[in-house]
Design a protein around this motif. Sequence first.
Motif, PDB file in Angstrom:
ATOM      1  N   LEU A  29     -21.871  17.822 -11.645  1.00  0.00           N
ATOM      2  CA  LEU A  29     -22.339  16.746 -12.516  1.00  0.00           C
ATOM      3  C   LEU A  29     -21.324  16.334 -13.572  1.00  0.00           C
ATOM      4  O   LEU A  29     -21.369  15.200 -14.060  1.00  0.00           O
ATOM      5  CB  LEU A  29     -23.641  17.155 -13.208  1.00  0.00           C
ATOM      6  N   THR A  30     -20.438  17.245 -13.975  1.00  0.00           N
ATOM      7  CA  THR A  30     -19.439  16.922 -14.997  1.00  0.00           C
ATOM      8  C   THR A  30     -18.105  16.621 -14.331  1.00  0.00           C
ATOM      9  O   THR A  30     -17.774  17.157 -13.272  1.00  0.00           O
ATOM     10  CB  THR A  30     -19.288  18.077 -16.001  1.00  0.00           C
ATOM     11  N   ALA A  31     -17.323  15.746 -14.980  1.00  0.00           N
ATOM     12  CA  ALA A  31     -16.090  15.239 -14.379  1.00  0.00           C
ATOM     13  C   ALA A  31     -14.936  16.216 -14.554  1.00  0.00           C
ATOM     14  O   ALA A  31     -14.772  16.839 -15.602  1.00  0.00           O
ATOM     15  CB  ALA A  31     -15.729  13.892 -14.995  1.00  0.00           C
ATOM     16  N   GLY A  32     -14.131  16.328 -13.493  1.00  0.00           N
ATOM     17  CA  GLY A  32     -12.923  17.138 -13.563  1.00  0.00           C
ATOM     18  C   GLY A  32     -12.801  18.078 -12.382  1.00  0.00           C
ATOM     19  O   GLY A  32     -13.737  18.255 -11.596  1.00  0.00           O
ATOM     20  N   TYR A 256     -26.200  11.170 -13.758  1.00  0.00           N
ATOM     21  CA  TYR A 256     -26.705  12.281 -12.941  1.00  0.00           C
ATOM     22  C   TYR A 256     -26.948  11.844 -11.497  1.00  0.00           C
ATOM     23  O   TYR A 256     -26.456  12.464 -10.544  1.00  0.00           O
ATOM     24  CB  TYR A 256     -28.001  12.806 -13.554  1.00  0.00           C
ATOM     25  N   LEU A 257     -27.696  10.770 -11.326  1.00  0.00           N
ATOM     26  CA  LEU A 257     -28.083  10.350  -9.984  1.00  0.00           C
ATOM     27  C   LEU A 257     -26.892   9.806  -9.194  1.00  0.00           C
ATOM     28  O   LEU A 257     -26.788  10.020  -7.982  1.00  0.00           O
ATOM     29  CB  LEU A 257     -29.203   9.316 -10.080  1.00  0.00           C
ATOM     30  N   ARG A 258     -25.961   9.126  -9.876  1.00  0.00           N
ATOM     31  CA  ARG A 258     -24.739   8.693  -9.200  1.00  0.00           C
ATOM     32  C   ARG A 258     -23.910   9.897  -8.785  1.00  0.00           C
ATOM     33  O   ARG A 258     -23.359   9.931  -7.666  1.00  0.00           O
ATOM     34  CB  ARG A 258     -23.929   7.784 -10.122  1.00  0.00           C
ATOM     35  N   SER A 259     -23.825  10.905  -9.642  1.00  0.00           N
ATOM     36  CA  SER A 259     -23.046  12.107  -9.323  1.00  0.00           C
ATOM     37  C   SER A 259     -23.623  12.842  -8.121  1.00  0.00           C
ATOM     38  O   SER A 259     -22.882  13.323  -7.258  1.00  0.00           O
ATOM     39  CB  SER A 259     -23.001  13.046 -10.535  1.00  0.00           C
ATOM     40  N   VAL A 260     -24.944  12.938  -8.046  1.00  0.00           N
ATOM     41  CA  VAL A 260     -25.579  13.593  -6.905  1.00  0.00           C
ATOM     42  C   VAL A 260     -25.222  12.869  -5.611  1.00  0.00           C
ATOM     43  O   VAL A 260     -24.921  13.495  -4.584  1.00  0.00           O
ATOM     44  CB  VAL A 260     -27.107  13.665  -7.103  1.00  0.00           C
ATOM     45  N   ARG A 261     -25.226  11.522  -5.645  1.00  0.00           N
ATOM     46  CA  ARG A 261     -24.873  10.761  -4.435  1.00  0.00           C
ATOM     47  C   ARG A 261     -23.386  10.898  -4.105  1.00  0.00           C
ATOM     48  O   ARG A 261     -23.000  10.975  -2.932  1.00  0.00           O
ATOM     49  CB  ARG A 261     -25.260   9.296  -4.604  1.00  0.00           C
ATOM     50  N   LEU A 262     -22.532  10.941  -5.121  1.00  0.00           N
ATOM     51  CA  LEU A 262     -21.097  11.148  -4.875  1.00  0.00           C
ATOM     52  C   LEU A 262     -20.855  12.510  -4.236  1.00  0.00           C
ATOM     53  O   LEU A 262     -19.999  12.652  -3.347  1.00  0.00           O
ATOM     54  CB  LEU A 262     -20.313  11.029  -6.183  1.00  0.00           C
ATOM     55  N   ASN A 263     -21.612  13.510  -4.667  1.00  0.00           N
ATOM     56  CA  ASN A 263     -21.515  14.825  -4.034  1.00  0.00           C
ATOM     57  C   ASN A 263     -21.955  14.765  -2.576  1.00  0.00           C
ATOM     58  O   ASN A 263     -21.399  15.449  -1.718  1.00  0.00           O
ATOM     59  CB  ASN A 263     -22.366  15.851  -4.792  1.00  0.00           C
ATOM     60  N   GLY A 264     -22.971  13.928  -2.305  1.00  0.00           N
ATOM     61  CA  GLY A 264     -23.406  13.751  -0.924  1.00  0.00           C
ATOM     62  C   GLY A 264     -22.296  13.165  -0.057  1.00  0.00           C
ATOM     63  O   GLY A 264     -22.082  13.603   1.075  1.00  0.00           O
ATOM     64  N   VAL A 265     -21.577  12.183  -0.589  1.00  0.00           N
ATOM     65  CA  VAL A 265     -20.440  11.614   0.148  1.00  0.00           C
ATOM     66  C   VAL A 265     -19.386  12.685   0.385  1.00  0.00           C
ATOM     67  O   VAL A 265     -18.837  12.808   1.492  1.00  0.00           O
ATOM     68  CB  VAL A 265     -19.817  10.434  -0.621  1.00  0.00           C
ATOM     69  N   ARG A 266     -19.104  13.469  -0.635  1.00  0.00           N
ATOM     70  CA  ARG A 266     -18.069  14.498  -0.506  1.00  0.00           C
ATOM     71  C   ARG A 266     -18.425  15.516   0.590  1.00  0.00           C
ATOM     72  O   ARG A 266     -17.581  15.877   1.408  1.00  0.00           O
ATOM     73  CB  ARG A 266     -17.856  15.198  -1.840  1.00  0.00           C
ATOM     74  N   TYR A 298     -15.535   8.242  -7.664  1.00  0.00           N
ATOM     75  CA  TYR A 298     -15.294   9.498  -6.943  1.00  0.00           C
ATOM     76  C   TYR A 298     -14.118  10.243  -7.576  1.00  0.00           C
ATOM     77  O   TYR A 298     -14.199  11.456  -7.835  1.00  0.00           O
ATOM     78  CB  TYR A 298     -15.014   9.171  -5.475  1.00  0.00           C
ATOM     79  N   GLN A 299     -13.041   9.520  -7.850  1.00  0.00           N
ATOM     80  CA  GLN A 299     -11.866  10.140  -8.457  1.00  0.00           C
ATOM     81  C   GLN A 299     -12.168  10.665  -9.861  1.00  0.00           C
ATOM     82  O   GLN A 299     -11.709  11.741 -10.254  1.00  0.00           O
ATOM     83  CB  GLN A 299     -10.692   9.155  -8.509  1.00  0.00           C
ATOM     84  N   GLU A 300     -12.963   9.905 -10.608  1.00  0.00           N
ATOM     85  CA  GLU A 300     -13.308  10.346 -11.967  1.00  0.00           C
ATOM     86  C   GLU A 300     -14.100  11.654 -11.935  1.00  0.00           C
ATOM     87  O   GLU A 300     -13.870  12.548 -12.750  1.00  0.00           O
ATOM     88  CB  GLU A 300     -14.135   9.269 -12.669  1.00  0.00           C
ATOM     89  N   LEU A 301     -15.030  11.794 -10.983  1.00  0.00           N
ATOM     90  CA  LEU A 301     -15.865  12.991 -10.921  1.00  0.00           C
ATOM     91  C   LEU A 301     -15.113  14.197 -10.364  1.00  0.00           C
ATOM     92  O   LEU A 301     -15.186  15.296 -10.927  1.00  0.00           O
ATOM     93  CB  LEU A 301     -17.110  12.721 -10.066  1.00  0.00           C
ATOM     94  N   PHE A 302     -14.369  13.995  -9.268  1.00  0.00           N
ATOM     95  CA  PHE A 302     -13.769  15.135  -8.572  1.00  0.00           C
ATOM     96  C   PHE A 302     -12.264  15.307  -8.802  1.00  0.00           C
ATOM     97  O   PHE A 302     -11.647  16.221  -8.257  1.00  0.00           O
ATOM     98  CB  PHE A 302     -14.021  15.022  -7.064  1.00  0.00           C
ATOM     99  N   ALA A 303     -11.662  14.425  -9.593  1.00  0.00           N
ATOM    100  CA  ALA A 303     -10.225  14.496  -9.898  1.00  0.00           C
ATOM    101  C   ALA A 303      -9.357  14.330  -8.653  1.00  0.00           C
ATOM    102  O   ALA A 303      -8.252  14.865  -8.578  1.00  0.00           O
ATOM    103  CB  ALA A 303      -9.882  15.804 -10.616  1.00  0.00           C
ATOM    104  N   GLU A 304      -9.865  13.607  -7.668  1.00  0.00           N
ATOM    105  CA  GLU A 304      -9.054  13.236  -6.504  1.00  0.00           C
ATOM    106  C   GLU A 304      -9.680  12.032  -5.821  1.00  0.00           C
ATOM    107  O   GLU A 304     -10.893  11.811  -5.902  1.00  0.00           O
ATOM    108  CB  GLU A 304      -8.924  14.402  -5.516  1.00  0.00           C
ATOM    109  N   LEU A 305      -8.855  11.236  -5.174  1.00  0.00           N
ATOM    110  CA  LEU A 305      -9.356  10.099  -4.418  1.00  0.00           C
ATOM    111  C   LEU A 305     -10.053  10.581  -3.151  1.00  0.00           C
ATOM    112  O   LEU A 305      -9.696  11.640  -2.606  1.00  0.00           O
ATOM    113  CB  LEU A 305      -8.196   9.172  -4.037  1.00  0.00           C
ATOM    114  N   PRO A 306     -11.029   9.830  -2.642  1.00  0.00           N
ATOM    115  CA  PRO A 306     -11.685  10.250  -1.401  1.00  0.00           C
ATOM    116  C   PRO A 306     -10.712  10.366  -0.228  1.00  0.00           C
ATOM    117  O   PRO A 306     -10.920  11.190   0.667  1.00  0.00           O
ATOM    118  CB  PRO A 306     -12.737   9.156  -1.167  1.00  0.00           C
TER     119      PRO A 306
END
Length: 320
Positions: A29-32, A256-266, A298-306
């Motif tokens: 949920l937190t960026a980095g 929160y809800l955007r982060s959960v969906r970004l995790n789903g993509v990952r 995606y990059q902001e949350l996981f510190a890398e491009l998809p």
Amino acid sequence: MKKSNVSHFRDIHVHAANIQEWNQDYNQLTAGLAESSLMQLTTARCHVFREQINQRVVQHGVAPRDKMCFAVPITVPGSTRMQGREVDDSSLFFLQGGEEFMFHMPMGMELLSITFEREWFEQALAQTPSAKEISQLLRQPVIRVSSQRFAHARRQLLAVFSQALAHEELDSAGDPALEQAMLGELLQLMTDPACDKHQRIASSTRSFIVEKCHRLTTAQVLNVPSVDELCQRLHVSRRTVQNSFRSVAETTPLNYLRSVRLNGVRRTLMSTPASHLSIGDAAAQWGFYHLSHFAAEYQELFAELPSHTARAAIPGCAHA
């Protein structure tokens, strides 16, 4: 034969997939960049793991079947919820095998989880004078005990675990002693006179709102409901939803809800070869239709491009 290992990860999904016996999703949920450690040990009747993650994570899954699952917080550095109950560093967690759960884990939290074979645990429990009282306590996911007694139990459990990891080259002769030590410490904790045998900690309304929004969002990823639509479905005000997410997850409902969906993509990207599924199609599966906006988030949350996410399959990590 006892098996143990110590691992360090830079991805929470790889971390989750390496926890033996558990079927669960971790959502960052937190960026980095995520950094985590996982130490685990398996014997004939017990599985123990110690984990620490530098990011805030919400865990969602099902406890291993035919098991009795306990967890002891080592550090609780922020808002923490287990099955909708607010917890502190004197709270023992418990799940029945096969039970669905949701756990909100703050940044930097460290946890010791202990899982026993159900049949063996119940046989041992039946031989204790306080079997009825303990069985009553085990009807709930959070058990509060005295902070002094809990601190002692935590030290003892960690010492047993550390000693077992240090002597992993030994054969399984020491397994029963380790299993009995872990079980005995937990039973003593629950039979302590300071532990209220009739306690009932209710799930909070705020936790219910967050978990309901989480489930509604992941159930309708192709047509993601807006925060206003979620408010209408739950018959609550936007302020109530905002306050619930701030209290439970220390963030906004949108983030929160955007982060959960970004995790789903990952998870989807990591579990499918690039030749089988494009990044754009994976994003669309989770309701992201503007590829440039998606890539930036995606990059902001996981510190890398998809495009830099490894597409090799993760053992035990299936499609979300």
